[in-house]
Design a protein around this motif. Structure first.
Motif, PDB file in Angstrom:
ATOM      1  N   THR A 305       0.807  -1.224   0.000  1.00 52.06           N
ATOM      2  CA  THR A 305       0.000   0.000   0.000  1.00 52.06           C
ATOM      3  C   THR A 305       0.840   1.275   0.000  1.00 52.06           C
ATOM      4  O   THR A 305       0.306   2.357  -0.241  1.00 52.06           O
ATOM      5  CB  THR A 305      -0.921   0.036   1.231  1.00 52.06           C
ATOM      6  OG1 THR A 305      -0.123  -0.029   2.418  1.00 52.06           O
ATOM      7  CG2 THR A 305      -1.897  -1.137   1.208  1.00 52.06           C
ATOM      8  N   GLN A 306       2.147   1.152   0.265  1.00 52.12           N
ATOM      9  CA  GLN A 306       2.993   2.334   0.334  1.00 52.12           C
ATOM     10  C   GLN A 306       4.053   2.283  -0.758  1.00 52.12           C
ATOM     11  O   GLN A 306       4.801   1.310  -0.860  1.00 52.12           O
ATOM     12  CB  GLN A 306       3.672   2.427   1.700  1.00 52.12           C
ATOM     13  CG  GLN A 306       2.673   2.504   2.855  1.00 52.12           C
ATOM     14  CD  GLN A 306       3.354   2.746   4.181  1.00 52.12           C
ATOM     15  OE1 GLN A 306       4.081   3.728   4.329  1.00 52.12           O
ATOM     16  NE2 GLN A 306       3.118   1.863   5.141  1.00 52.12           N
ATOM     17  N   ALA A 307       4.111   3.325  -1.559  1.00 54.24           N
ATOM     18  CA  ALA A 307       5.079   3.352  -2.659  1.00 54.24           C
ATOM     19  C   ALA A 307       6.509   3.347  -2.140  1.00 54.24           C
ATOM     20  O   ALA A 307       7.398   2.724  -2.731  1.00 54.24           O
ATOM     21  CB  ALA A 307       4.848   4.581  -3.532  1.00 54.24           C
ATOM     22  N   ARG A 308       6.742   4.030  -1.041  1.00 52.65           N
ATOM     23  CA  ARG A 308       8.092   4.107  -0.480  1.00 52.65           C
ATOM     24  C   ARG A 308       8.332   2.892   0.410  1.00 52.65           C
ATOM     25  O   ARG A 308       8.232   2.955   1.627  1.00 52.65           O
ATOM     26  CB  ARG A 308       8.260   5.394   0.312  1.00 52.65           C
ATOM     27  CG  ARG A 308       9.715   5.706   0.632  1.00 52.65           C
ATOM     28  CD  ARG A 308       9.858   7.030   1.353  1.00 52.65           C
ATOM     29  NE  ARG A 308      11.257   7.365   1.555  1.00 52.65           N
ATOM     30  CZ  ARG A 308      11.682   8.388   2.287  1.00 52.65           C
ATOM     31  NH1 ARG A 308      10.783   9.176   2.876  1.00 52.65           N
ATOM     32  NH2 ARG A 308      12.959   8.627   2.419  1.00 52.65           N
ATOM     33  N   PHE A 309       8.640   1.760  -0.229  1.00 57.29           N
ATOM     34  CA  PHE A 309       8.736   0.491   0.493  1.00 57.29           C
ATOM     35  C   PHE A 309      10.066  -0.213   0.244  1.00 57.29           C
ATOM     36  O   PHE A 309      10.211  -1.399   0.507  1.00 57.29           O
ATOM     37  CB  PHE A 309       7.560  -0.407   0.097  1.00 57.29           C
ATOM     38  CG  PHE A 309       7.181  -1.406   1.151  1.00 57.29           C
ATOM     39  CD1 PHE A 309       6.692  -0.974   2.377  1.00 57.29           C
ATOM     40  CD2 PHE A 309       7.308  -2.755   0.921  1.00 57.29           C
ATOM     41  CE1 PHE A 309       6.340  -1.895   3.359  1.00 57.29           C
ATOM     42  CE2 PHE A 309       6.947  -3.683   1.888  1.00 57.29           C
ATOM     43  CZ  PHE A 309       6.461  -3.252   3.114  1.00 57.29           C
ATOM     44  N   GLY A 310      11.047   0.513  -0.274  1.00 59.58           N
ATOM     45  CA  GLY A 310      12.386  -0.037  -0.411  1.00 59.58           C
ATOM     46  C   GLY A 310      12.485  -1.201  -1.381  1.00 59.58           C
ATOM     47  O   GLY A 310      11.646  -1.386  -2.268  1.00 59.58           O
ATOM     48  N   ASP A 311      13.521  -2.001  -1.197  1.00 55.72           N
ATOM     49  CA  ASP A 311      13.841  -3.127  -2.077  1.00 55.72           C
ATOM     50  C   ASP A 311      14.001  -4.383  -1.242  1.00 55.72           C
ATOM     51  O   ASP A 311      14.945  -4.500  -0.451  1.00 55.72           O
ATOM     52  CB  ASP A 311      15.141  -2.823  -2.840  1.00 55.72           C
ATOM     53  CG  ASP A 311      15.687  -4.024  -3.602  1.00 55.72           C
ATOM     54  OD1 ASP A 311      14.896  -4.917  -3.938  1.00 55.72           O
ATOM     55  OD2 ASP A 311      16.907  -4.063  -3.850  1.00 55.72           O
ATOM     56  N   LEU A 312      13.070  -5.329  -1.405  1.00 53.69           N
ATOM     57  CA  LEU A 312      13.227  -6.641  -0.791  1.00 53.69           C
ATOM     58  C   LEU A 312      14.188  -7.433  -1.680  1.00 53.69           C
ATOM     59  O   LEU A 312      13.863  -7.774  -2.816  1.00 53.69           O
ATOM     60  CB  LEU A 312      11.892  -7.362  -0.664  1.00 53.69           C
ATOM     61  CG  LEU A 312      11.995  -8.743  -0.003  1.00 53.69           C
ATOM     62  CD1 LEU A 312      12.296  -8.606   1.483  1.00 53.69           C
ATOM     63  CD2 LEU A 312      10.722  -9.551  -0.213  1.00 53.69           C
ATOM     64  N   SER A 313      15.368  -7.696  -1.158  1.00 54.92           N
ATOM     65  CA  SER A 313      16.427  -8.354  -1.934  1.00 54.92           C
ATOM     66  C   SER A 313      16.610  -9.775  -1.433  1.00 54.92           C
ATOM     67  O   SER A 313      16.721 -10.003  -0.222  1.00 54.92           O
ATOM     68  CB  SER A 313      17.740  -7.573  -1.789  1.00 54.92           C
ATOM     69  OG  SER A 313      18.811  -8.254  -2.394  1.00 54.92           O
ATOM     70  N   MET A 314      16.636 -10.735  -2.372  1.00 52.79           N
ATOM     71  CA  MET A 314      16.801 -12.132  -2.005  1.00 52.79           C
ATOM     72  C   MET A 314      17.819 -12.794  -2.923  1.00 52.79           C
ATOM     73  O   MET A 314      17.791 -12.590  -4.140  1.00 52.79           O
ATOM     74  CB  MET A 314      15.452 -12.864  -2.076  1.00 52.79           C
ATOM     75  CG  MET A 314      15.506 -14.305  -1.594  1.00 52.79           C
ATOM     76  SD  MET A 314      13.850 -15.022  -1.392  1.00 52.79           S
ATOM     77  CE  MET A 314      13.439 -15.342  -3.119  1.00 52.79           C
ATOM     78  N   HIS A 315      18.710 -13.570  -2.339  1.00 57.38           N
ATOM     79  CA  HIS A 315      19.667 -14.385  -3.080  1.00 57.38           C
ATOM     80  C   HIS A 315      19.378 -15.850  -2.796  1.00 57.38           C
ATOM     81  O   HIS A 315      19.099 -16.219  -1.654  1.00 57.38           O
ATOM     82  CB  HIS A 315      21.097 -14.109  -2.635  1.00 57.38           C
ATOM     83  CG  HIS A 315      21.606 -12.764  -3.019  1.00 57.38           C
ATOM     84  ND1 HIS A 315      22.817 -12.273  -2.590  1.00 57.38           N
ATOM     85  CD2 HIS A 315      21.089 -11.792  -3.800  1.00 57.38           C
ATOM     86  CE1 HIS A 315      23.028 -11.073  -3.089  1.00 57.38           C
ATOM     87  NE2 HIS A 315      21.980 -10.748  -3.813  1.00 57.38           N
ATOM     88  N   MET A 316      19.448 -16.681  -3.816  1.00 55.67           N
ATOM     89  CA  MET A 316      19.303 -18.124  -3.647  1.00 55.67           C
ATOM     90  C   MET A 316      20.471 -18.807  -4.333  1.00 55.67           C
ATOM     91  O   MET A 316      20.733 -18.564  -5.514  1.00 55.67           O
ATOM     92  CB  MET A 316      17.980 -18.615  -4.252  1.00 55.67           C
ATOM     93  CG  MET A 316      16.726 -18.028  -3.641  1.00 55.67           C
ATOM     94  SD  MET A 316      16.331 -18.689  -2.012  1.00 55.67           S
ATOM     95  CE  MET A 316      15.829 -20.352  -2.434  1.00 55.67           C
ATOM     96  N   GLN A 317      21.172 -19.676  -3.610  1.00 56.57           N
ATOM     97  CA  GLN A 317      22.216 -20.464  -4.245  1.00 56.57           C
ATOM     98  C   GLN A 317      21.548 -21.602  -5.039  1.00 56.57           C
ATOM     99  O   GLN A 317      20.536 -22.139  -4.596  1.00 56.57           O
ATOM    100  CB  GLN A 317      23.157 -21.090  -3.193  1.00 56.57           C
ATOM    101  CG  GLN A 317      23.649 -20.130  -2.117  1.00 56.57           C
ATOM    102  CD  GLN A 317      24.653 -19.094  -2.579  1.00 56.57           C
ATOM    103  OE1 GLN A 317      24.551 -18.601  -3.693  1.00 56.57           O
ATOM    104  NE2 GLN A 317      25.569 -18.731  -1.702  1.00 56.57           N
ATOM    105  N   PRO A 318      22.066 -21.955  -6.215  1.00 53.73           N
ATOM    106  CA  PRO A 318      23.294 -21.432  -6.805  1.00 53.73           C
ATOM    107  C   PRO A 318      23.095 -20.412  -7.918  1.00 53.73           C
ATOM    108  O   PRO A 318      24.079 -19.905  -8.445  1.00 53.73           O
ATOM    109  CB  PRO A 318      23.894 -22.704  -7.419  1.00 53.73           C
ATOM    110  CG  PRO A 318      22.680 -23.465  -7.908  1.00 53.73           C
ATOM    111  CD  PRO A 318      21.600 -23.190  -6.885  1.00 53.73           C
TER     112      PRO A 318
END
Length: 421
Positions: A305-318
């Motif tokens: 609901t909020q435009a200013r919500f940053g960046d959810l960053s996810m890494h998955m190996q490999p």
């Protein structure tokens, strides 16, 4: 039982695996050797959970994508009951490949050679000129392990996939659910051939030590502080760090208001299915990858609901990484082609109701990461040339390259486990 009967390794390769110098980049053969590339396909890509596609790409019954990994080819599709399934892309008659197209839609799967026909659940329904004793139910398509997590589709080619995936999925799904990737729309997709070993692609992604100098477009939204702490931020970056602290407080308040999880998961090299989840504030407006952090799509994702919500960053190996923002999501998949070549697929997702030309413009939506990917392509190619040079020797990782070290630790650990079990 030993895996060595499948792939015989030289004593030199075994020694490289057993004696890797912690804290240093890998020896040159890990990036250039055909023997180690073949081992990577067998021990890493054929044994672990791999991000392969999104549910948005197979939205309707009969929709499919094909994935090629070394000698393996897999069909991922949505069956008539809307379940996601995966099968070996091999006819059970005489081995013809069933589907050559990278994506599409089918009613049934029909072999182009002798027209053996399979339902979307893999069962055989037509095989011409067979004797009365023919047992049709014995010749369905060979299934591949497949799991969906928050709209992301993972496959495992191994007979016994890593058991920790259930726990990993349980940890990451609460972060993905609010974005509703299952019902998102593919706005754009690009396959980029990189002239570099797949590990160089992943290592390049796992650090932003180079971002300040190499990615000017990206750091208009990102804070170039990856790997730094308050104690080791340089004087040059101190004003940026103070701006970051204020943005982080705002993001924390936004997450609290929407009851969005705030825990950071960091298990890239301490489990079989290594992963990392963090939620990062963005600079400027803090909304997206537009200029100065501005939005690039008018409709917000899922229940955000909020435009200013940053960046959810996810890494998955490999082989994957993901960026989820309030107004769109970007998913990245790396597949190996040869010791010195890889394919990076980038997919941009928007809300299913977002209208191109009204809510978003493809060029604006994709501009930053198309540019960043191309910049990274040049860096990876240059590194591939370097590691193939007789003058190369492993160099030490810096204090802000912890994620690269973790990736190398995970990789060597998985190879060692494979060749000694």
């Amino acid at each position: 039982m030993s895996h060595m009967s499948t792939l015989k390794l030289t004593a030199e390769t075994e020694s490289l695996i057993n004696n890797r110098a912690v804290g240093y980049s890998l020896e040159a053969p890990f990036y250039a050797s055909q023997e180690i590339f073949d081992l990577d396909v067998e021990a890493i890509f054929a044994k672990h959970w791999l991000f392969s596609t999104t549910e948005a790409e197979i939205a309707e019954p009969g929709d499919f994508v094909t994935v090629d990994i070394g000698p393996h080819s897999v069909i991922i599709l949505r069956d008539d009951d809307e379940e996601v399934r995966a099968f070996r892309n091999v006819c059970r008659h005489r081995g013809s490949r069933l589907l050559d197209s990278p994506c599409g839609s089918v009613g049934n799967l029909v072999c182009p050679y002798h027209q053996w026909t399979y339902r979307t659940d893999g069962s055989l329904i037509h095989a011409e000129s067979q004797p009365p004793s023919f047992e049709r139910d014995r010749f369905g398509l060979k299934p591949v392990h497949v799991r969906t997590v928050g709209g992301l589709v993972f496959i495992c080619l191994g007979e016994e996939p890593p058991e920790d995936f259930d726990e990993v999925a349980g940890n990451i799904e609460p972060y993905l659910t609010p974005y509703d990737l299952r019902h998102a729309k593919v706005a754009h997709q690009v396959d980029l051939v990189e002239e570099g070993n797949w590990k160089l692609v992943m290592e390049n992604n796992r650090e932003c030590h180079h971002c300040d100098s190499a990615h000017p477009e990206l750091i208009t939204a990102y804070f170039p502080l990856f790997g730094y702490t308050a104690d080791d931020v340089t004087p040059r970056l101190r004003p940026v760090f103070e701006r970051y602290q204020a943005a982080a407080e705002d993001l924390g308040a936004a997450c609290a208001a929407s009851q969005f999880p705030r825990d950071t998961w960091y298990e890239p090299d301490t489990r079989i299915t290594g992963f990392r989840v963090s939620h990062l504030p963005l600079d400027g407006e803090g909304s997206s990858f537009g200029p100065d952090g501005k939005p690039v799509c008018a409709k917000l994702m899922g229940s955000i609901t909020q435009a200013r919500f940053g960046d959810l960053s996810m890494h998955m190996q490999p082989n994957s990484w993901f960026h989820l923002l309030s107004d769109h999501a970007i998913v990245f998949r790396v597949l190996p082609v040869s010791p010195d070549k890889s394919i990076v697929r980038t997919t941009w997702l928007v809300h299913s109701d977002a209208v191109e030309g009204v809510d978003y413009d493809v060029d604006s939506l994709t501009s930053v990461w198309r540019t960043t990917n191309d910049q990274d392509r040049v860096l990876v190619a240059g590194t591939q040339c370097g590691v193939a040079n007789p003058g190369y020797e492993p160099g030490p990782y810096s204090l802000v390259e912890d994620d690269v070290e973790a990736f190398a630790n995970w990789y060597i650990g998985r190879l060692h486990k494979y060749v000694t079990s």
